[in-house]
Design an enzyme around this catalytic site. Structure first.
Site, PDB file in Angstrom:
ATOM      1  N   GLY A 165       0.296  -1.292   0.350  1.00 13.52           N
ATOM      2  CA  GLY A 165      -0.120  -0.176   0.246  1.00 13.52           C
ATOM      3  C   GLY A 165       0.457   1.557  -0.217  1.00 13.52           C
ATOM      4  CE  LYS A 201     -11.819   1.485 -14.735  1.00 14.22           C
ATOM      5  NZ  LYS A 201     -12.917   2.895 -15.459  1.00 14.22           N
ATOM      6  CD  GLU A 275      -0.793 -10.461  -2.021  1.00 16.12           C
ATOM      7  OE1 GLU A 275       0.161 -10.256  -1.045  1.00 16.12           O
ATOM      8  OE2 GLU A 275      -1.174  -9.015  -2.411  1.00 16.12           O
ATOM      9  NE  ARG A 292       6.190 -13.221   3.088  1.00 17.60           N
ATOM     10  CZ  ARG A 292       5.194 -11.720   2.585  1.00 17.60           C
ATOM     11  NH1 ARG A 292       5.689 -11.799   0.838  1.00 17.60           N
ATOM     12  NH2 ARG A 292       4.188 -10.934   2.167  1.00 17.60           N
TER      13      ARG A 292
HETATM   14  C1  MV4 Z   1      -6.213  -2.217  -5.754  1.00 19.78           C
HETATM   15  C2  MV4 Z   1      -6.931  -2.099  -5.205  1.00 19.78           C
HETATM   16  C3  MV4 Z   1      -7.386  -1.658  -6.553  1.00 19.78           C
HETATM   17  N1  MV4 Z   1      -7.629  -1.212  -7.293  1.00 19.78           N
HETATM   18  N2  MV4 Z   1      -5.350  -2.312  -7.141  1.00 19.78           N
HETATM   19  C4  MV4 Z   1      -3.481  -2.271  -1.886  1.00 19.78           C
HETATM   20  C5  MV4 Z   1      -2.171  -2.711  -1.540  1.00 19.78           C
HETATM   21  C6  MV4 Z   1      -0.970  -2.876  -2.370  1.00 19.78           C
HETATM   22  N3  MV4 Z   1      -0.578  -4.418  -2.824  1.00 19.78           N
HETATM   23  C7  MV4 Z   1      -2.475  -3.139  -3.772  1.00 19.78           C
HETATM   24  N4  MV4 Z   1      -3.511  -2.815  -3.287  1.00 19.78           N
HETATM   25  C8  MV4 Z   1      -4.553  -2.376  -3.385  1.00 19.78           C
HETATM   26  N5  MV4 Z   1      -4.754  -2.018  -5.004  1.00 19.78           N
HETATM   27  C9  MV4 Z   1      -6.575  -1.780  -8.163  1.00 19.78           C
HETATM   28  N6  MV4 Z   1      -6.083  -1.452  -9.058  1.00 19.78           N
HETATM   29  C10 MV4 Z   1      -6.914  -1.866  -3.791  1.00 19.78           C
HETATM   30  C11 MV4 Z   1      -6.127  -1.861  -2.944  1.00 19.78           C
HETATM   31  C12 MV4 Z   1      -6.517  -2.477  -2.023  1.00 19.78           C
HETATM   32  C13 MV4 Z   1      -6.646  -3.489  -1.062  1.00 19.78           C
HETATM   33  C14 MV4 Z   1      -5.859  -4.480  -1.751  1.00 19.78           C
HETATM   34  C15 MV4 Z   1      -5.833  -5.727  -0.395  1.00 19.78           C
HETATM   35  C16 MV4 Z   1      -6.882  -5.876   0.420  1.00 19.78           C
HETATM   36  C17 MV4 Z   1      -6.844  -4.960   1.515  1.00 19.78           C
HETATM   37  C18 MV4 Z   1      -6.953  -3.581   0.655  1.00 19.78           C
HETATM   38  C19 MV4 Z   1      -6.883  -2.607   1.048  1.00 19.78           C
HETATM   39  C20 MV4 Z   1      -7.337  -0.924   0.193  1.00 19.78           C
HETATM   40  C21 MV4 Z   1      -7.202  -0.879  -1.165  1.00 19.78           C
END
Ligand code: MV4
Length: 452
Positions: A165, A201, A275, A292
């Site tokens: 994040g 997006k 993921e 990991r």
């Molecule tokens: C996103 C998303 C929505 N749309 N990408 C958060 C951590 C990072 N690894 C990727 N993340 C996100 N990417 C797109 N295009 C929303 C998140 C996200 C999120 C993802 C997984 C678990 C919790 C989250 C909490 C907020 C936002």
């Protein structure tokens, strides 16, 4: 098989690895910082080597000190655990130079998956669904504007070296682009010493569902079903479960096949996690790969009854696996117990554990390194315990977890136990209606004054 494994980690995961080594009749070497001299991983290992002062950069992150410990103890393999050096490609590279087996994927694979735009392009090439966005890194702000114009709003800017994040900015209209681009760039540079960015997006309120995979040295790969990790706060996972309440047999089959395709395409060696973000229509998109063992590996172990650490060691030693899929036979939930005060914004609360009673009984597993009299040091991650409840159904796993948490006594420090108790009692949580936005609207009720 290996004769002696050095565990390059601390806390519960170091213990977890040592336990499996014992079952496999493999000797273990613990390494520890001076802050961890009284830790259980030091006591449980066959040998222990102090590798420096408390600061991680001078101990658990110092490759030269760890290699010196390998040399004096004659270990023939290294298990990196999670965090610390586990996803640093320099570590397997140096291991190769010393002819020590690194239990995990190659430096090359780690490097390829650590770079998010590179990983995304690899996925696109092999036909894995990815979120529409820039083709690689952004050249400049004009490039960002051009791509966002094409994909539409909302959009999200991410750091190429990121994850967790950091360096992420959501963009809801054209006016927000410039500021988002500039601040993401600064944050990326400060956090990862790389200011490369990409855009995609933005998917509103997605589910975070990940697939556990394993690949051997001969190109075979399997998947071991999913974990739902949607319950996160500021990108810190708090509770995980398997199977996902959002999963269907059809979706698992599709996601599992994609996960195996990825493992085979990159010739993945070891256990790893793909993921995915899953939208409300159950479209799924590759997000990133973790190379990991993860904190939440335990719930997969419980639902398919597989020791993933044993699997890591066997794969590293050259054993073969089957091209297959494993499906959940149980429901498992893990609550992460952190030394934090949930009523004070999850502020870390290190200190002495004056009294301890650990839950047990049917369906309960506790992975923890704490004991009565143990001091939680200020220097490291605040995870002190993982409580895993296993039952036939989700509703029963929730009940078992509630019963276990009501038995858990950790005196002297604040913990996240009361947070979990309120979460597990929440109607929406119980209904299984969970997305990554769940905790944004979850309100922790103030603790009763009598409990203070
Ligand atoms: C996103 C998303 C929505 N749309 N990408 C958060 C951590 C990072 N690894 C990727 N993340 C996100 N990417 C797109 N295009 C929303 C998140 C996200 C999120 C993802 C997984 C678990 C919790 C989250 C909490 C907020 C936002």
């Amino acid at each position: 098989m290996f004769k002696k494994i050095l565990v390059a980690n601390r806390g519960e995961i170091a213990l977890r690895i040592i336990r499996t080594c014992k079952e496999m009749n493999i000797k273990t070497v613990a390494v520890y910082s001076s802050a961890d001299a009284d830790s259980l991983h030091v006591k449980f290992a066959d040998e222990a080597v102090c590798i420096g002062p408390p600061a991680s950069k001078d101990s658990y992150l110092n490759i030269q000190k760890i290699m010196a410990a390998v040399e004096i103890t004659n270990a023939d393999a290294i298990h990196p655990g999670y965090g610390f050096l586990s996803e640093n490609p320099t570590f397997p590279e140096i291991c190769a130079k010393y002819k020590i087996k690194f239990i995990g994927p190659s430096a090359k694979t780690m490097r390829e998956m650590g770079d998010k735009t590179n990983a995304k392009q690899t996925m696109k090439r092999i036909g894995v669904p990815v979120i529409p966005g820039s083709d690689g890194n952004l050249k400049d702000i004009q490039d960002a504007k051009k791509v966002i114009n094409k994909i539409g709003y909302p959009a999200i800017i991410k750091a190429t070296a990121g994850g967790g994040g950091k360096g992420m900015r959501i963009i809801r209209n054209e006016e927000e682009i410039e500021n988002a681009y500039d601040t993401a760039k600064q944050e990326a540079k400060a956090s990862f010493s790389s200011d490369e960015l990409y855009v995609e997006k933005y998917i509103e309120n997605p589910h975070h569902i990940e697939i556990q995979i394993a690949g051997d040295q001969y190109g075979k790969a399997c998947h071991l079903s999913e974990r739902d990790c949607s319950i996160q706060r500021r990108h810190q996972k708090l509770l995980e479960e398997s199977p996902s309440p959002f999963m269907t047999d059809k979706l698992r089959d599709k996601m599992g096949k994609v996960a195996i395709k990825i493992a085979k395409a990159i010739k993945y060696e070891g256990v790893g996690t793909i993921e995915f973000l899953v939208d409300k229509k159950r479209n799924f998109y590759f997000m990133e790969m973790n190379t990991r063992i993860q904190v939440e590996h335990t719930i997969t172990e419980e639902v398919i009854f597989y020791d993933l650490v044993k699997e890591q060691i066997k794969i590293a030693a050259g054993e073969k696996i089957k091209n297959t899929a494993y499906f959940p036979r149980m429901h498992a939930i893990q609550c992460r117990i952190n030394a934090e005060d949930p009523f004070k914004n999850f502020m870390p609360c290190p200190g002495v554990i004056t009294n301890l009673h650990t839950p047990g009984g049917h369906g309960i597993r506790v992975d923890s390194h704490i004991y009565a009299g143990y001091t939680v040091p200020i220097y490291y991650d605040s995870l002190i315990s993982k409580v895993i409840a296993v039952a036939q159904t989700r509703a029963e796993a929730i009940e078992t977890m509630q019963r276990a948490l009501s038995e858990y006594v950790i005196d002297g420090i604040k913990t996240t136990i009361p947070f979990h108790q309120q979460l597990l009692a929440d109607e929406n949580f119980q209904s299984g209606n969970i997305t990554t936005a769940f905790l944004d609207s979850f309100e922790l009720k103030k603790r009763e004054p009598a409990e203070d």
